[in-house]
Design a protein around this motif. Structure first.
Motif, PDB file in Angstrom:
ATOM      1  N   ILE A   1      18.125  10.374  76.993  1.00 42.06           N
ATOM      2  CA  ILE A   1      18.000  10.037  75.573  1.00 42.06           C
ATOM      3  C   ILE A   1      17.720  11.306  74.793  1.00 42.06           C
ATOM      4  CG2 ILE A   1      16.549   8.811  73.890  1.00 42.06           C
ATOM      5  CD1 ILE A   1      16.215   6.604  75.989  1.00 42.06           C
ATOM      6  N   LEU A   2      18.386  11.452  73.667  1.00 42.48           N
ATOM      7  CA  LEU A   2      18.216  12.602  72.796  1.00 42.48           C
ATOM      8  C   LEU A   2      17.023  12.380  71.872  1.00 42.48           C
ATOM      9  CD1 LEU A   2      19.494  15.276  71.723  1.00 42.48           C
ATOM     10  CD2 LEU A   2      20.772  13.835  70.133  1.00 42.48           C
ATOM     11  N   VAL A   3      16.181  13.407  71.727  1.00 44.37           N
ATOM     12  CA  VAL A   3      15.034  13.335  70.807  1.00 44.37           C
ATOM     13  C   VAL A   3      15.401  14.106  69.551  1.00 44.37           C
ATOM     14  CG1 VAL A   3      12.614  13.963  70.438  1.00 44.37           C
ATOM     15  CG2 VAL A   3      13.372  13.147  72.681  1.00 44.37           C
TER      16      VAL A   3
ATOM     17  N   GLU B   1       6.510   3.867  74.482  1.00 43.21           N
ATOM     18  CA  GLU B   1       7.122   2.560  74.221  1.00 43.21           C
ATOM     19  C   GLU B   1       8.483   2.715  73.546  1.00 43.21           C
ATOM     20  OE1 GLU B   1       6.106  -0.319  75.296  1.00 43.21           O
ATOM     21  OE2 GLU B   1       4.100   0.226  75.969  1.00 43.21           O
ATOM     22  N   GLY B   2       8.586   3.650  72.628  1.00 42.35           N
ATOM     23  CA  GLY B   2       9.856   3.863  71.937  1.00 42.35           C
ATOM     24  C   GLY B   2      10.959   4.314  72.875  1.00 42.35           C
ATOM     25  N   ILE B   3      10.633   5.223  73.748  1.00 46.86           N
ATOM     26  CA  ILE B   3      11.644   5.718  74.690  1.00 46.86           C
ATOM     27  C   ILE B   3      12.029   4.641  75.698  1.00 46.86           C
ATOM     28  CG2 ILE B   3      12.037   7.391  76.544  1.00 46.86           C
ATOM     29  CD1 ILE B   3      10.420   9.385  74.696  1.00 46.86           C
ATOM     30  N   LEU B   4      11.065   3.902  76.195  1.00 42.26           N
ATOM     31  CA  LEU B   4      11.376   2.794  77.112  1.00 42.26           C
ATOM     32  C   LEU B   4      12.244   1.745  76.427  1.00 42.26           C
ATOM     33  CD1 LEU B   4       7.938   2.337  78.927  1.00 42.26           C
ATOM     34  CD2 LEU B   4      10.075   3.205  79.919  1.00 42.26           C
TER      35      LEU B   4
ATOM     36  N   CYS C   1      10.281  14.760  74.996  1.00 40.32           N
ATOM     37  CA  CYS C   1      11.494  15.238  75.663  1.00 40.32           C
ATOM     38  C   CYS C   1      11.437  15.010  77.169  1.00 40.32           C
ATOM     39  CB  CYS C   1      11.727  16.713  75.344  1.00 40.32           C
ATOM     40  SG  CYS C   1      12.237  17.002  73.637  1.00 40.32           S
ATOM     41  N   ASP C   2      10.266  15.220  77.765  1.00 38.96           N
ATOM     42  CA  ASP C   2      10.116  14.954  79.201  1.00 38.96           C
ATOM     43  C   ASP C   2      10.354  13.484  79.506  1.00 38.96           C
ATOM     44  OD1 ASP C   2       9.529  17.617  79.729  1.00 38.96           O
ATOM     45  OD2 ASP C   2       7.352  17.305  79.829  1.00 38.96           O
ATOM     46  N   GLN C   3       9.788  12.598  78.676  1.00 39.86           N
ATOM     47  CA  GLN C   3       9.975  11.160  78.872  1.00 39.86           C
ATOM     48  C   GLN C   3      11.442  10.772  78.664  1.00 39.86           C
ATOM     49  OE1 GLN C   3       7.337   8.842  79.692  1.00 39.86           O
ATOM     50  NE2 GLN C   3       6.392  10.812  80.134  1.00 39.86           N
ATOM     51  N   ALA C   4      12.045  11.274  77.593  1.00 39.94           N
ATOM     52  CA  ALA C   4      13.418  10.906  77.237  1.00 39.94           C
ATOM     53  C   ALA C   4      14.441  11.430  78.235  1.00 39.94           C
ATOM     54  CB  ALA C   4      13.730  11.418  75.831  1.00 39.94           C
ATOM     55  N   ALA C   5      14.162  12.573  78.831  1.00 37.60           N
ATOM     56  CA  ALA C   5      15.102  13.164  79.790  1.00 37.60           C
ATOM     57  C   ALA C   5      15.338  12.238  80.979  1.00 37.60           C
ATOM     58  CB  ALA C   5      14.591  14.520  80.265  1.00 37.60           C
TER      59      ALA C   5
ATOM     60  N   PRO D   1      21.031   5.710  72.298  1.00 38.67           N
ATOM     61  CA  PRO D   1      21.124   7.072  72.829  1.00 38.67           C
ATOM     62  C   PRO D   1      20.142   8.099  72.276  1.00 38.67           C
ATOM     63  CG  PRO D   1      22.873   6.691  71.253  1.00 38.67           C
ATOM     64  CD  PRO D   1      22.166   5.380  71.440  1.00 38.67           C
ATOM     65  N   SER D   2      19.423   7.772  71.201  1.00 40.01           N
ATOM     66  CA  SER D   2      18.520   8.770  70.627  1.00 40.01           C
ATOM     67  C   SER D   2      17.296   8.118  69.989  1.00 40.01           C
ATOM     68  CB  SER D   2      19.256   9.632  69.593  1.00 40.01           C
ATOM     69  OG  SER D   2      19.669   8.852  68.493  1.00 40.01           O
TER      70      SER D   2
END
Length: 142
Positions: free
Chosen positions: A140-142, A92-95, A132-136, A103-104
């Motif tokens: 988006i930077l983790v 949810e956070g990455i979405l 990282c897989d989701q953010a890529a 950006p992060s």
């Protein structure tokens, strides 16, 4: 040029007035919080996102990061009962960051998510790989 900012949860009110307060304090950037699982992650709501984006533009504040502070209460490091909630929080956070063009993201490792032994470390590595897989997908930077 240096940019000075603050986290949303360090400002009084912790709501939409955060942009106005940040501008009043002559700050440039703000780190937002996704919100709690028990509250349905308020920042995932499109209306809340749109209002914060609008307020950021009005007050010239850049939203630089989104933190998933609920991981301190529903962590992934210990495995067990909170792991599913933790992974939902990450997704949810990455979405949300992607939708808001933030950006992060940050995944705190405090309280229930602290690392105290090798298995906590291993669980954290697994969760960070997932994040990282989701953010890529959204750059988006983790």
């Amino acid at each position: 040029m240096f940019k000075i900012g603050i986290t949303q949860w360090c400002l009084p009110g912790n709501g939409l007035c955060c942009m106005d307060m940040a501008e009043h304090l002559n700050l440039d950037v703000l780190q937002l919080d996704l919100g709690a699982y028990e509250q349905g992650y308020p920042l995932t709501q499109e209306l809340v996102q749109n209002e914060l984006i609008k307020e950021a533009q009005i007050h010239h504040i850049r939203m630089i990061a989104l933190s998933m502070n609920d991981l301190c209460d529903h962590g992934f490091s210990k495995g067990g009962k909170h792991k599913g909630i933790a992974y939902q929080t990450i997704k949810e956070g990455i979405l949300t960051a992607a939708a808001m063009k933030i950006p992060s993201v940050t995944l705190p490792s405090f309280y229930d998510n602290r690392i105290e032994c090798q298995s906590d470390f291993d669980n954290t590595v697994e969760a960070l790989k997932f994040a990282c897989d989701q953010a890529a997908r959204y750059n988006i930077l983790v």
